[in-house]
Design a protein around this motif. Structure first.
Motif, PDB file in Angstrom:
ATOM      1  N   ASP A 178       0.831  -1.199   0.000  1.00 19.57           N
ATOM      2  CA  ASP A 178       0.000   0.000   0.000  1.00 19.57           C
ATOM      3  C   ASP A 178       0.867   1.251   0.000  1.00 19.57           C
ATOM      4  N   HIS A 179       1.939   1.181   0.770  1.00 20.71           N
ATOM      5  CA  HIS A 179       2.841   2.315   0.858  1.00 20.71           C
ATOM      6  C   HIS A 179       3.478   2.605  -0.506  1.00 20.71           C
ATOM      7  N   SER A 180       3.859   1.556  -1.198  1.00 18.82           N
ATOM      8  CA  SER A 180       4.437   1.723  -2.533  1.00 18.82           C
ATOM      9  C   SER A 180       3.455   2.401  -3.474  1.00 18.82           C
ATOM     10  N   LEU A 181       2.221   1.947  -3.416  1.00 16.65           N
ATOM     11  CA  LEU A 181       1.193   2.533  -4.268  1.00 16.65           C
ATOM     12  C   LEU A 181       1.055   4.020  -3.984  1.00 16.65           C
ATOM     13  N   LEU A 182       1.068   4.334  -2.690  1.00 15.34           N
ATOM     14  CA  LEU A 182       0.949   5.722  -2.255  1.00 15.34           C
ATOM     15  C   LEU A 182       2.090   6.560  -2.813  1.00 15.34           C
ATOM     16  N   LEU A 183       3.297   6.035  -2.697  1.00 12.33           N
ATOM     17  CA  LEU A 183       4.482   6.798  -3.082  1.00 12.33           C
ATOM     18  C   LEU A 183       4.598   6.949  -4.590  1.00 12.33           C
ATOM     19  N   GLY A 184       4.140   5.936  -5.309  1.00 10.42           N
ATOM     20  CA  GLY A 184       4.389   5.935  -6.740  1.00 10.42           C
ATOM     21  C   GLY A 184       3.463   6.804  -7.554  1.00 10.42           C
ATOM     22  N   ARG A 185       2.212   6.825  -7.221  1.00 10.94           N
ATOM     23  CA  ARG A 185       1.240   7.379  -8.165  1.00 10.94           C
ATOM     24  C   ARG A 185       0.238   8.331  -7.542  1.00 10.94           C
ATOM     25  N   ARG A 186       0.644   9.032  -6.489  1.00  9.00           N
ATOM     26  CA  ARG A 186      -0.323   9.922  -5.879  1.00  9.00           C
ATOM     27  C   ARG A 186       0.264  11.307  -5.678  1.00  9.00           C
ATOM     28  N   SER A 187      -0.611  12.292  -5.757  1.00  7.48           N
ATOM     29  CA  SER A 187      -0.202  13.678  -5.573  1.00  7.48           C
ATOM     30  C   SER A 187       0.009  13.965  -4.090  1.00  7.48           C
ATOM     31  N   ALA A 188       0.567  15.128  -3.810  1.00  6.42           N
ATOM     32  CA  ALA A 188       0.829  15.501  -2.427  1.00  6.42           C
ATOM     33  C   ALA A 188      -0.446  15.471  -1.583  1.00  6.42           C
ATOM     34  N   VAL A 189      -1.521  16.037  -2.101  1.00  7.91           N
ATOM     35  CA  VAL A 189      -2.786  16.039  -1.327  1.00  7.91           C
ATOM     36  C   VAL A 189      -3.245  14.626  -1.054  1.00  7.91           C
ATOM     37  N   GLN A 190      -3.183  13.788  -2.053  1.00  3.50           N
ATOM     38  CA  GLN A 190      -3.623  12.408  -1.874  1.00  3.50           C
ATOM     39  C   GLN A 190      -2.781  11.699  -0.836  1.00  3.50           C
ATOM     40  N   LYS A 191      -1.484  11.936  -0.865  1.00 10.16           N
ATOM     41  CA  LYS A 191      -0.602  11.302   0.112  1.00 10.16           C
ATOM     42  C   LYS A 191      -0.965  11.736   1.528  1.00 10.16           C
ATOM     43  N   VAL A 192      -1.103  13.036   1.699  1.00  9.69           N
ATOM     44  CA  VAL A 192      -1.409  13.543   3.039  1.00  9.69           C
ATOM     45  C   VAL A 192      -2.770  13.046   3.498  1.00  9.69           C
ATOM     46  N   LEU A 195       7.818  13.534   0.535  1.00  7.03           N
ATOM     47  CA  LEU A 195       7.574  14.958   0.293  1.00  7.03           C
ATOM     48  C   LEU A 195       8.497  15.772   1.190  1.00  7.03           C
ATOM     49  N   THR A 196       8.605  17.071   0.916  1.00  2.76           N
ATOM     50  CA  THR A 196       9.369  17.939   1.809  1.00  2.76           C
ATOM     51  C   THR A 196       8.446  18.443   2.912  1.00  2.76           C
ATOM     52  N   ILE A 197       9.050  18.915   4.005  1.00  5.30           N
ATOM     53  CA  ILE A 197       8.239  19.471   5.090  1.00  5.30           C
ATOM     54  C   ILE A 197       7.383  20.623   4.589  1.00  5.30           C
ATOM     55  N   GLU A 198       7.948  21.440   3.710  1.00  7.26           N
ATOM     56  CA  GLU A 198       7.191  22.586   3.200  1.00  7.26           C
ATOM     57  C   GLU A 198       5.941  22.134   2.472  1.00  7.26           C
ATOM     58  N   THR A 199       6.076  21.122   1.641  1.00 10.42           N
ATOM     59  CA  THR A 199       4.911  20.644   0.897  1.00 10.42           C
ATOM     60  C   THR A 199       3.869  20.045   1.843  1.00 10.42           C
ATOM     61  N   GLN A 256      -3.752  24.011   3.168  1.00 13.80           N
ATOM     62  CA  GLN A 256      -4.727  24.059   2.087  1.00 13.80           C
ATOM     63  C   GLN A 256      -5.965  23.238   2.441  1.00 13.80           C
ATOM     64  N   LEU A 257      -5.729  22.046   2.995  1.00 15.44           N
ATOM     65  CA  LEU A 257      -6.847  21.204   3.426  1.00 15.44           C
ATOM     66  C   LEU A 257      -7.670  21.921   4.498  1.00 15.44           C
ATOM     67  N   ALA A 308     -14.670  13.990   2.258  1.00  8.07           N
ATOM     68  CA  ALA A 308     -13.864  14.706   1.273  1.00  8.07           C
ATOM     69  C   ALA A 308     -12.453  14.123   1.222  1.00  8.07           C
ATOM     70  N   LEU A 309     -11.925  13.776   2.390  1.00 13.22           N
ATOM     71  CA  LEU A 309     -10.595  13.164   2.451  1.00 13.22           C
ATOM     72  C   LEU A 309     -10.580  11.849   1.692  1.00 13.22           C
ATOM     73  N   GLU A 310     -11.606  11.052   1.939  1.00 13.06           N
ATOM     74  CA  GLU A 310     -11.678   9.741   1.286  1.00 13.06           C
ATOM     75  C   GLU A 310     -11.837   9.885  -0.226  1.00 13.06           C
ATOM     76  N   ASP A 311     -12.594  10.885  -0.621  1.00  6.70           N
ATOM     77  CA  ASP A 311     -12.805  11.117  -2.050  1.00  6.70           C
ATOM     78  C   ASP A 311     -11.495  11.414  -2.775  1.00  6.70           C
ATOM     79  N   LEU A 312     -10.586  12.066  -2.076  1.00  9.33           N
ATOM     80  CA  LEU A 312      -9.326  12.435  -2.700  1.00  9.33           C
ATOM     81  C   LEU A 312      -8.602  11.213  -3.249  1.00  9.33           C
ATOM     82  N   ASN A 313      -8.733  10.112  -2.523  1.00 13.65           N
ATOM     83  CA  ASN A 313      -8.017   8.912  -2.957  1.00 13.65           C
ATOM     84  C   ASN A 313      -8.846   7.983  -3.827  1.00 13.65           C
ATOM     85  N   ALA A 314     -10.113   8.221  -3.855  1.00 14.64           N
ATOM     86  CA  ALA A 314     -11.024   7.397  -4.667  1.00 14.64           C
ATOM     87  C   ALA A 314     -10.841   5.934  -4.368  1.00 14.64           C
TER      88      ALA A 314
END
Lengths: 234, 234
Positions: free
Chosen positions: A149-163, A195-199, A206-207, A228-234
């Motif tokens: 799951d972690h790999s999936l997260l790291l490989g193909r998700r945007s910053a918002v989706q990761k967070v 991600l970086t701390i800034e991101t 933003q959230l 809304a959080l759950e929707d981000l990841n679909a």
DNA sequence: CGTCTCCTTGAATTAGATCAATATGTGTGG
DNA sequence: CCACACATATTGATCTAATTCAAGGAGACG
């Protein structure tokens, strides 16, 4: 500073069984057989925030269970950057290896107490006790699922989706509570999510602006709009 | 098209033992006991390129071993993007789950032949045969190690580093040969490394310009300067 | 020989990183 | 209790690596 103090903690069967969210063996099945022998193998250890528990390459003779606090396992790159592989909370095990050495290092995210077990003892127990062995496999497979799951997260998700995924995961771990007290710094979150701390910081503000979460303090997050959080990841 | 033909293949103990790089059980230890019973549980299956072997969510009653060809396991996101979790070559196992359903889908990267085993049978064998059970754990832990390495790769590496690591990994899998015949398309490589096909392509041509690799054809890579490749990852 | 799929290359765009500054705590000693 | 130092977090202004969009090539196959 590598503060590591051996302390006396009641960690007999009763104490072990009382840890919440116990994800592994030693809880129910082997309370009679192996439990007692294993529990007394070592006294519990206390580690202060950010102190190393073991390093990459150390001989992997011990396996640990978290009593309180949070532990991270991670790897360092030559340029100093770090990838956090996982966080471990109360009741969770870490440090089990296939080879003779640790492939990752382990550090205390917060002050924490862990119980070390002799790996050899666990292996022997697994060899003689079938049910224990099955839980052993089950544990390994669950770790594997998490890593995938972690790999999936790291490989193909945007910053918002990761967070978003991270916050949902944390919430799930604390019994689905909508208020999360982050045990780790932004730096840790960043190194876990790639991600970086800034991101991380920007994404979370933003959230907050979007009304998806609220941050009473930097370390306390309320999931105001879980959907809304759950929707981000679909 | 989901071409899946049951064919007869000699996959008795002798045939099994002959697969190169056998990473798992069924090779040595249980040649007498469980092997014969398990081997005859199902006929081998042939899958054509890009056909699905099982889907995410399918009941996980079978576990597979690759006889020839290459299989990928992956997840799809709602927007159609894909993350490939792993590639499996001859002799490798895939499809083992902790829960009742498959968490990833499996597809044939190239035409391939796989042998299905009843998961239930394996579990029973593991329960009765200690040595088999230990190999079971060992297998799960090795998968875990791979998944962790993959996370590290995805989280904190640049495109060149990802591609370099990928090529080195492939080479290692084919006994350290300097010439690699890629069984998968750029698209697959991209989805495995968390990159687009364009970035994969550009990166590889750049490596070629730098004299680090040579590409006689798009699918054949020669590692002309292995040291340089290794240096990229430190 | 055309068609289809896969691969490469180019130009424009952007998400996230980096660099730099400010804010918000948090604990310490006066 | 306040003043200070130090950690951690936020915010802003660029910069850049990788994506996206858009054409071309290069094999494979009927």
């Amino acid at each position: 500073m590598s503060m590591q103090i051996a302390i006396t903690v009641d960690h007999g069967p009763a104490a072990l069984a009382s840890f919440p969210g116990m994800p592994w063996m030693l809880a129910s099945s082997t309370a009679g057989l192996g439990e007692a022998a294993l529990a007394q193998s070592k006294p519990a250890l206390r580690f202060t925030q950010d102190s190393p528990i073991y390093d990459e390459g150390d001989k992997a003779k011990l396996v640990y269970k978290v009593v309180s606090g949070v532990v991270r396992t991670c790897k360092f790159l030559s340029d100093g950057r770090r990838q956090i592989d996982a966080f471990y909370g109360a009741g969770e095990m870490f440090g089990l290896e296939i080879g003779s050495a640790h492939r990752l290092c382990a550090e205390a995210v917060s002050d924490c107490i862990v119980i070390p077990y002799h790996r050899h003892g666990l292996e022997q127990l697994a060899a003689t006790d079938g049910q224990f062995a099955r839980q052993f496999v089950s544990y390994a497979m669950r770790c594997l699922a998490r890593a995938q799951d972690h790999s999936l997260l790291l490989g193909r998700r945007s910053a918002v989706q990761k967070v978003a995924a991270f916050l949902l995961d944390l919430s799930e771990r604390s019994a689905g509570d909508d208020v999360i007290d982050l045990p780790m710094a932004r730096h840790d979150i960043g190194d876990y999510l790639g991600l970086t701390i800034e991101t991380v910081s920007r994404t979370m503000t933003q959230l907050e602006r979007d009304g998806v979460i609220a941050m009473p303090t930097a370390r306390r997050i309320r999931l105001s709009n879980r959907l809304a959080l759950e929707d981000l990841n679909a």
